[in-house]
Design an enzyme around this catalytic site. Structure first.
Site, PDB file in Angstrom:
ATOM      1  N   LYS B  79       0.841  -1.195   0.000  1.00  0.00           N
ATOM      2  CA  LYS B  79       0.000   0.000   0.000  1.00  0.00           C
ATOM      3  C   LYS B  79       0.879   1.248   0.000  1.00  0.00           C
ATOM      4  CE  LYS B  79      -3.950   1.878   2.628  1.00  0.00           C
ATOM      5  NZ  LYS B  79      -4.795   1.672   3.821  1.00  0.00           N
ATOM      6  N   SER B 154      -9.654   1.500   2.819  1.00  0.00           N
ATOM      7  CA  SER B 154      -8.816   2.263   1.921  1.00  0.00           C
ATOM      8  C   SER B 154      -7.731   1.443   1.219  1.00  0.00           C
ATOM      9  CB  SER B 154      -8.163   3.408   2.686  1.00  0.00           C
ATOM     10  OG  SER B 154      -7.232   2.915   3.631  1.00  0.00           O
ATOM     11  N   SER B 178      -9.741  -0.535   7.051  1.00  0.00           N
ATOM     12  CA  SER B 178      -9.149  -0.367   5.715  1.00  0.00           C
ATOM     13  C   SER B 178      -8.485  -1.603   5.130  1.00  0.00           C
ATOM     14  CB  SER B 178      -8.148   0.785   5.727  1.00  0.00           C
ATOM     15  OG  SER B 178      -8.849   2.010   5.711  1.00  0.00           O
TER      16      SER B 178
END
Lengths: 100, 482
Positions: B79, B154, B178
């Site tokens: 990420k 996310s 997330s």
């Protein structure tokens, strides 16, 4: 300090302006108006916590004992790598907007 | 070769034994990225050369009979809020454009030490703020199961990358769901570890008292291997525990006491999601677990508590983005410091980030601090205690990860409507508990995930349960779009 300042769950245009100033954001008039409405709606939702009995919970506090603290020992730094990220430089100096 | 023809859990031993070339395997993942990612947009940046070079190095050592790591050859998607030296880290924000972190996050360093191979940096909601990956400064990621739907967020890029076979496993971060939300929407396993289990050194901060780095992937055994590689004390993150991670028992679910949390099946839950998760509970029973209903009365308050605390912490953390030391250049000219600073931030931050900074500034401001922030911290304490009490009677608490099916890309919910679908995931962050999302069924072709929450530092229970629920074959994959 009063637990529940009045009026509670609505934000006016002056407050948005003040928040934007504190947050260092410049908002267009359209953005400011949209955020004003949205912030009020979200605060209305947060007001649900007013009904919770919190008498059993302690005041939040940082622990006094901090056994994880370490000695403050100087270690090698990486100034060149750090300076590489600076968007505007003059030699090895960081260029910044004027403060005064 | 087809990277999907090998189970992720088998890759390290095959590579170590010389029967699978890490280079060939990684090249085949990169080929899928090239073919599929134009449409899915899971990655913000792909490190093709770096990945192949590392893979060749692993092969060379395997050929010489030297030790290779426990993640040898696995392609890892990272990420974009987790720093990897020499790769740009933007957190999907324009404000960090051009930021090349001078160091690598401890979690990634440990993965690389075990010969996991970083494929690239994945898309996300800007700074982790969202559950759709639509709030990215670089365009949305789409759900590989249905490109008209969001992948969740996310960590949407990480979830979509593993779901589409564009990585073997992925690293995400979870502040209020997330990792679990996109794992649920993309039908993969996602684990948010206990607060303090995985070092956050090198994770770009959003809300420090809530967030954790964690593993994601279709093969729960590979997710487990990635977790154990990353877990453990790190002197560079004072919040990490000195207790070593607890190894898995590897036992079945016989006798496990499972609490079905009533509040997670509440009125906001889509009945179709509810049904699939109840089916999942029946499967747990079929495997020997004792499933009983349980109620945690303060859970409905967790969403308001979460948003107050997360926004407060965000408004403080994000004050560092001034465009002077890194990231988007400020428009200096003749402007004074404050107006140049404000102009950079207004140009660099997206709408959701601005909204949260404004809200966070509000709840921390004089006259409101007690009423919002302090009160939220107290309710947080009450929620934590309720979990501790529930874990006296149960080993695991379960419910739907997300109360809804993956929303459509064009739905445009109001901000509050978007926040509301985090209702089941935020409580684990408030209480610092480990929690996972495990695929548990489909509504048409849309995945449904079941959330499992365990007592602090009992990731071993979550991983054993995930392995049992998903089974040998790993999570199903979406059909490839023509």
């Amino acid at each position: 300090m009063p637990r529940k300042p009045e009026p509670r769950a609505s934000v006016d245009a002056r407050q948005v302006e003040r928040l934007a100033d504190l947050s260092r954001l410049s908002l267009t008039p359209q953005e400011a108006e949209r955020f004003r409405g949205e912030l009020s709606t979200i605060l209305d939702y947060f007001a649900a916590l007013d009904g919770v009995d919190v008498s059993s919970a302690p005041e939040p506090a940082a622990p006094e004992e901090q056994p994880w603290q370490r000695e403050d020992v100087a270690a090698p730094s990486t100034p060149d790598d750090v300076l590489r990220c600076v968007p505007e430089k003059k030699g090895r100096y960081v260029r910044a907007p004027r403060v005064f | 070769m087809d990277p999907l023809s090998v189970k992720a859990r088998q890759v390290p031993s095959l590579v170590a034994g010389g029967s699978l070339s890490a280079e060939e395997y990684v090249a085949s993942i990169l080929e899928r990225v090239e073919r599929l990612d134009g449409r899915i947009h899971a990655y913000l940046q792909v490190d093709r050369e770096g990945a192949l070079a590392r893979a060749r190095d692993v092969d060379k050592r395997a050929r010489r009979g030297e030790r290779v790591g426990r993640l040898a050859g696995l392609g890892v998607a990272v990420k974009d809020n987790v720093c990897v030296a020499s790769l740009q880290a933007t957190c999907a924000s324009r404000v960090l454009e051009g930021f090349f972190p001078p160091y690598t996050a401890t979690a990634v360093e440990r993965v690389q030490r075990e010969d996991g191979i970083v494929i690239g940096k994945t898309n996300m909601d800007e700074f982790g703020m969202g559950n759709s990956t639509l709030n990215s400064g670089y365009g949305p990621t789409l759900n590989p199961w249905d490109a008209s739907r969001v992948p969740g967020g996310s960590s949407g890029g990480s979830a979509a990358a593993v779901a589409a076979g564009m990585a073997s496993v992925a690293i995400g971060s979870d502040t209020g769901g997330s990792i679990r939300c996109p794992a649920s929407f993309c039908s993969v396993v996602g684990l948010k570890p206990t607060y303090g289990r995985v070092s956050r050194y090198g994770l770009i901060a959003y809300a420090n008292s809530l967030e954790q780095i964690g593993p994601m992937g279709g093969d729960p055994e590979a997710v487990s291997a990635l977790f154990y590689a990353m877990a453990g004390h790190d002197p560079r993150d004072a919040t990490t525990s000195r207790e070593p991670p607890r190894g898995r028992g590897g036992a079945g679910l016989e006798g496990l006491r499972v609490g079905r949390v009533r509040e997670f099946f509440g009125e906001g839950a889509d009945p179709r999601v509810r049904e699939r998760v109840l089916d999942g509970c029946s499967r747990l029973e079929g495997m020997g677990a004792h499933v009983e209903d349980v109620s945690l009365g303060s859970l409905p308050h967790s969403l308001a508590v979460y948003y107050i605390i997360a926004m407060a912490e965000a408004s403080s953390n994000l004050s560092r983005y001034d465009g002077v030391r890194y990231g988007l250049p400020s428009e200096k000219g003749t402007a004074d410091w404050n107006s140049a600073y404000a102009r950079t931030r207004s140009a660099g931050f997206g709408e959701e980030v601005k909204r949260r900074i404004l809200m966070g500034t509000f709840v921390l401001s004089a006259g409101y601090y007690e009423a919002y922030y302090v009160r939220a911290q107290k309710v947080r304490e009450i929620i934590s205690r309720e979990f501790s009490l529930a874990f006296k009677g149960f080993d695991l608490l379960v419910g739907p990860t997300m109360p809804v099916l993956p929303p459509r890309v064009g739905d445009e919910p109001t901000p509050l409507e978007e926040y509301l679908i985090d209702i089941n995931t935020v409580a684990a962050n408030l209480a610092g508990l480990p929690a996972a999302s495990v695929p548990c069924g489909y509504e048409g072709n849309l995945p449904v995930g079941m959330q499992l929450i365990a007592p602090r530092f009992r990731e071993d229970v979550l991983l054993d349960a995930a392995v049992a629920l998903v089974g040998e074959g790993g999570a199903p994959r979406p059909a490839e779009a023509p």
